[in-house]
Design a protein around this motif. Structure first.
Motif, short mmCIF file in Angstrom:
data_model
loop_
_atom_site.label_atom_id
_atom_site.label_comp_id
_atom_site.label_asym_id
_atom_site.label_seq_id
_atom_site.Cartn_x
_atom_site.Cartn_y
_atom_site.Cartn_z
N SER A 203 0.83 -1.20 0.00
CA SER A 203 0.00 0.00 0.00
C SER A 203 0.87 1.26 0.00
CB SER A 203 -0.95 0.01 1.21
OG SER A 203 -0.23 0.06 2.43
N PHE A 204 2.04 1.18 0.63
CA PHE A 204 2.93 2.35 0.60
C PHE A 204 3.48 2.57 -0.81
CE2 PHE A 204 6.98 4.56 1.15
CZ PHE A 204 6.52 5.67 1.84
N LYS A 205 3.76 1.50 -1.50
CA LYS A 205 4.21 1.61 -2.88
C LYS A 205 3.16 2.33 -3.73
CE LYS A 205 5.46 -1.21 -6.89
NZ LYS A 205 5.64 -2.62 -7.39
N ASP A 206 1.91 2.00 -3.51
CA ASP A 206 0.82 2.66 -4.24
C ASP A 206 0.78 4.15 -3.92
OD1 ASP A 206 0.08 0.25 -5.35
OD2 ASP A 206 -1.49 -0.15 -3.87
N ARG A 207 1.03 4.50 -2.68
CA ARG A 207 1.05 5.92 -2.30
C ARG A 207 2.18 6.66 -3.00
NH1 ARG A 207 -0.98 3.52 2.56
NH2 ARG A 207 -2.69 4.73 3.49
N MET A 208 3.35 6.04 -3.07
CA MET A 208 4.48 6.68 -3.74
C MET A 208 4.19 6.90 -5.23
SD MET A 208 6.68 7.45 -1.49
CE MET A 208 5.17 7.81 -0.57
N LEU A 209 3.52 5.94 -5.84
CA LEU A 209 3.15 6.10 -7.24
C LEU A 209 2.14 7.24 -7.40
CD1 LEU A 209 2.83 2.36 -8.37
CD2 LEU A 209 4.62 4.00 -9.00
N GLY A 210 1.26 7.39 -6.40
CA GLY A 210 0.30 8.49 -6.43
C GLY A 210 0.98 9.84 -6.36
N LEU A 211 2.00 9.96 -5.50
CA LEU A 211 2.76 11.20 -5.41
C LEU A 211 3.56 11.45 -6.69
CD1 LEU A 211 4.15 11.02 -1.75
CD2 LEU A 211 2.39 12.57 -2.63
N TYR A 212 4.12 10.39 -7.22
CA TYR A 212 4.91 10.48 -8.44
C TYR A 212 4.07 11.03 -9.60
CZ TYR A 212 7.56 8.71 -12.49
OH TYR A 212 8.23 8.58 -13.69
N GLU A 213 2.80 10.60 -9.66
CA GLU A 213 1.93 11.05 -10.73
C GLU A 213 1.65 12.55 -10.64
OE1 GLU A 213 0.83 9.44 -13.40
OE2 GLU A 213 2.06 7.74 -12.76
N ILE A 214 1.69 13.10 -9.42
CA ILE A 214 1.50 14.54 -9.26
C ILE A 214 2.71 15.30 -9.80
CG2 ILE A 214 1.24 16.41 -7.56
CD1 ILE A 214 -0.22 14.42 -5.77
N LEU A 215 3.88 14.73 -9.61
CA LEU A 215 5.12 15.44 -9.92
C LEU A 215 5.51 15.38 -11.39
CD1 LEU A 215 7.32 14.31 -6.88
CD2 LEU A 215 6.01 16.43 -7.12
N LYS A 216 5.18 14.30 -12.07
CA LYS A 216 5.67 14.15 -13.45
C LYS A 216 4.58 14.55 -14.45
CE LYS A 216 4.45 9.41 -14.74
NZ LYS A 216 3.81 9.77 -16.02
N ASP A 217 5.01 15.03 -15.58
CA ASP A 217 4.09 15.32 -16.69
C ASP A 217 3.82 14.03 -17.46
OD1 ASP A 217 3.97 18.05 -16.10
OD2 ASP A 217 5.81 18.46 -17.23
N PRO A 218 2.60 13.85 -17.96
CA PRO A 218 2.23 12.59 -18.61
C PRO A 218 3.16 12.18 -19.75
CG PRO A 218 0.29 13.95 -18.22
CD PRO A 218 1.48 14.79 -17.88
N ASP A 219 3.58 13.14 -20.56
CA ASP A 219 4.39 12.82 -21.74
C ASP A 219 5.86 13.23 -21.56
OD1 ASP A 219 2.10 11.88 -23.09
OD2 ASP A 219 1.57 13.94 -23.63
N ALA A 220 6.30 13.32 -20.33
CA ALA A 220 7.67 13.77 -20.06
C ALA A 220 8.69 12.76 -20.58
CB ALA A 220 7.87 13.97 -18.56
N PRO A 221 9.84 13.24 -21.09
CA PRO A 221 10.91 12.33 -21.48
C PRO A 221 11.35 11.47 -20.29
CG PRO A 221 11.34 14.56 -22.25
CD PRO A 221 10.17 14.65 -21.33
N MET A 222 11.92 10.33 -20.58
CA MET A 222 12.30 9.41 -19.51
C MET A 222 13.24 10.05 -18.50
SD MET A 222 11.87 6.60 -18.03
CE MET A 222 10.81 5.85 -19.28
N ALA A 223 14.18 10.86 -18.96
CA ALA A 223 15.12 11.50 -18.04
C ALA A 223 14.38 12.38 -17.03
CB ALA A 223 16.15 12.32 -18.80
N ASP A 224 13.35 13.09 -17.48
CA ASP A 224 12.59 13.95 -16.59
C ASP A 224 11.71 13.12 -15.65
OD1 ASP A 224 13.67 16.29 -17.55
OD2 ASP A 224 12.13 16.56 -19.08
#
Length: 218
Positions: free
Chosen positions: A150-171
């Protein structure tokens, strides 16, 4: 807690729940929790888990440290995992609130929103420092418990806030690294000489720089 953390106190009724154990906060959290048996069990269990490991800690040792009978302990929790799950749920509820807040923000998410999310998460980490240190030091145990997934799911939720959907892999990596910096920095720097607040601000500065570079494509 600082910016944007007014909602996070709903997890346990105080905004400093674990800071008494970590030494990084005001020291009032444990005093406020002492009168609540359920919360005292959480505090003592987390102390023992951190001292000698989750697997080596028994319910008997927790009851002895609390100076209560095992029957009194069983009234609140039947197993060690029940205790750990309750600690996890209480102290990570602010993360759920932060993710929900992020989902409510206009799209595309602005750089200011991403920076605010990181500041709020920094404050959450301070309040839940003993729990996150336990997680860092007991990663094998966390993988075997439902709380780890469940913590892994939370981290993915935070990650989705920070990254742009079509961002290059490096970003995308920069955004993930920002979260890793906040976790790893808090764990690694805890024994490094220096003011805890100064270290927290430095970790936050690096995380914000990574997300800013990812957002601007710099």
């Amino acid at each position: 807690m600082g910016t944007g953390t007014g909602t996070s106190g709903t997890g346990t009724g105080t905004s400093g729940t674990g800071t008494g154990a970590s030494g990084t906060g005001t020291g009032t959290g444990k005093q406020q929790r002492r009168g609540n048996t359920r919360q005292r069990i959480q505090d003592v269990a987390l102390e023992l888990f951190a001292e000698q490991g989750y697997e080596k800690t028994s319910l008997r040792e927790i009851s002895e440290r609390l100076e209560v009978t095992k029957a009194a302990l069983y009234y609140h929790f039947k197993t060690k995992e029940d205790i750990l799950t309750s600690i996890f749920d209480d102290l990570t509820r602010p993360i759920d609130e932060l993710i929900a807040w992020g989902h409510e923000q206009p799209q595309p998410i602005t750089l200011e929103t991403k920076q605010t999310a990181l500041r709020r998460y920094s404050d959450i980490l301070v309040d839940a420092a003993p729990l996150f240190r336990f997680m860092q030091e007991n990663q094998a145990t966390m993988r075997d418990l439902k709380t780890g997934e469940s913590f892994k799911d939370r981290m993915l939720g935070l990650y989705e806030i920070l990254k742009d959907p079509d961002a290059p892999m490096a970003d995308q990596v920069r955004c993930f690294s920002a979260l890793f910096t906040m976790h790893g920095g808090m764990f690694v720097l805890k024994d490094v000489e220096g003011d805890p607040e100064e270290k927290r601000k430095a970790i936050l500065e690096v995380a914000i720089d990574l997300v800013t570079r990812a957002h601007t494509g710099a």
